[in-house]
Design an enzyme around this catalytic site. Structure first.
Site, PDB file in Angstrom:
ATOM      1  N   ARG A   7      62.021 -61.246  -2.833  1.00  0.00           N
ATOM      2  CA  ARG A   7      61.459 -62.729  -2.783  1.00  0.00           C
ATOM      3  C   ARG A   7      60.934 -62.895  -1.935  1.00  0.00           C
ATOM      4  NH1 ARG A   7      65.324 -66.161  -6.903  1.00  0.00           N
ATOM      5  NH2 ARG A   7      64.945 -64.965  -8.604  1.00  0.00           N
TER       6      ARG A   7
ATOM      7  N   ARG B 128      72.709 -75.048 -16.837  1.00  0.00           N
ATOM      8  CA  ARG B 128      73.003 -74.781 -15.597  1.00  0.00           C
ATOM      9  C   ARG B 128      72.714 -75.326 -14.628  1.00  0.00           C
ATOM     10  NH1 ARG B 128      71.321 -68.258 -16.076  1.00  0.00           N
ATOM     11  NH2 ARG B 128      69.851 -69.042 -14.457  1.00  0.00           N
TER      12      ARG B 128
ATOM     13  N   LYS C 286      61.855 -63.589 -17.473  1.00  0.00           N
ATOM     14  CA  LYS C 286      61.200 -62.471 -16.685  1.00  0.00           C
ATOM     15  C   LYS C 286      63.083 -61.566 -17.474  1.00  0.00           C
ATOM     16  CE  LYS C 286      61.561 -63.211 -11.947  1.00  0.00           C
ATOM     17  NZ  LYS C 286      62.966 -62.623 -12.260  1.00  0.00           N
TER      18      LYS C 286
ATOM     19  N   ARG D 169      67.026 -75.340 -21.693  1.00  0.00           N
ATOM     20  CA  ARG D 169      67.967 -73.814 -22.049  1.00  0.00           C
ATOM     21  C   ARG D 169      69.368 -74.194 -22.003  1.00  0.00           C
ATOM     22  NH1 ARG D 169      65.633 -68.434 -18.128  1.00  0.00           N
ATOM     23  NH2 ARG D 169      67.334 -69.787 -17.022  1.00  0.00           N
TER      24      ARG D 169
ATOM     25  N   ARG E 253      63.388 -75.217  -6.771  1.00  0.00           N
ATOM     26  CA  ARG E 253      63.253 -73.219  -6.877  1.00  0.00           C
ATOM     27  C   ARG E 253      61.976 -72.991  -7.483  1.00  0.00           C
ATOM     28  NH1 ARG E 253      66.256 -72.032 -12.064  1.00  0.00           N
ATOM     29  NH2 ARG E 253      65.827 -70.449 -12.176  1.00  0.00           N
TER      30      ARG E 253
END
Ligand SMILES: [Zn+2]
Length: 214
Positions: A88, A160, A13, A127, A171
């Site tokens: 959200r 991260r 996104k 990632r 999440r």
């Protein structure tokens, strides 16, 4: 053009928002980036938000709403914007409605980038971010490199906290329980453009632009 981008964690996104921002010449308003900057700056809000983000939980509505209100009032947001990471929750969606009304804005498009859940988890876990410039790379892309291709920093790649698998699962859970209802809220009221986010970045971007034009 005014866009609200939706998508689960890892769906690309943010990347799509950046490309659209350049192509359409409108600001990319990422609440995630604004929050991360605040955490880095150790501002009052940043200290509060940092802990919450690292758990994979949602930052409280009042903080998010005040960030957006301030950002949408800036001059560069007047001709359009891309909202990434907001709203959200349904409370945020209602607050956004009110804010847009106050700003006399009634036209905007909701874009939903969707993807298979297990595919998302794989993508996030693979990632790495650069400590120096913040740019995100897939493990494949930096395989064997010891310098960041973007800023040249050495040995600066790290996973991260919010990309770790248990945090990702949290999440996704939060996304499903809090954000999907927001999407449904919009689906009941207006057309939502849906695009599959798995695939080549440019191809996905092309799909979004084609959908927006039609
Ligand atoms: Zn870098």
């Amino acid at each position: 053009m005014r866009l609200i981008l939706f998508g689960g964690p890892g769906v690309g996104k943010g990347t799509q928002a950046k490309i659209l921002s350049t192509k359409l010449n409108i600001p990319h308003i990422s609440t995630g980036d604004i929050l991360r900057q605040a955490v880095k700056d150790q501002s009052e809000m940043g200290k509060k938000a940092g802990e919450i983000i690292n758990r994979g939980d949602l930052v409280p509505d009042d903080i998010m709403i005040s960030i957006i209100k301030e950002r949408l009032s800036k001059p560069d947001s007047q001709n359009g914007f891309i909202l990434d990471g907001f709203p959200r929750t349904e409370i945020q969606a209602a607050a956004l409605n009110k804010l847009l009304e106050e700003l006399n804005i009634n036209q905007f498009t909701v874009v939903y980038i969707f993807a298979d859940e297990e595919e998302l988890i794989k993508r996030l876990n693979y990632r790495r971010a650069c400590k120096e410039c913040g740019k995100i790379f897939s493990l494949q892309k930096i395989d064997g490199l010891d310098k960041c291709p973007n800023c040249g920093a050495e040995n600066s790649f790290y996973l991260r906290d919010d990309d770790k698998e248990d945090v990702i699962r949290n999440r996704l859970k939060v996304f499903k329980s809090s954000t999907i209802p927001v999407l449904n809220y919009y689906k009941e009221r207006r057309e939502v453009v849906s695009v599959n986010g798995i695939g080549n970045i440019e191809d996905v971007n092309g799909l979004i632009l084609t959908e927006l034009e039609s």
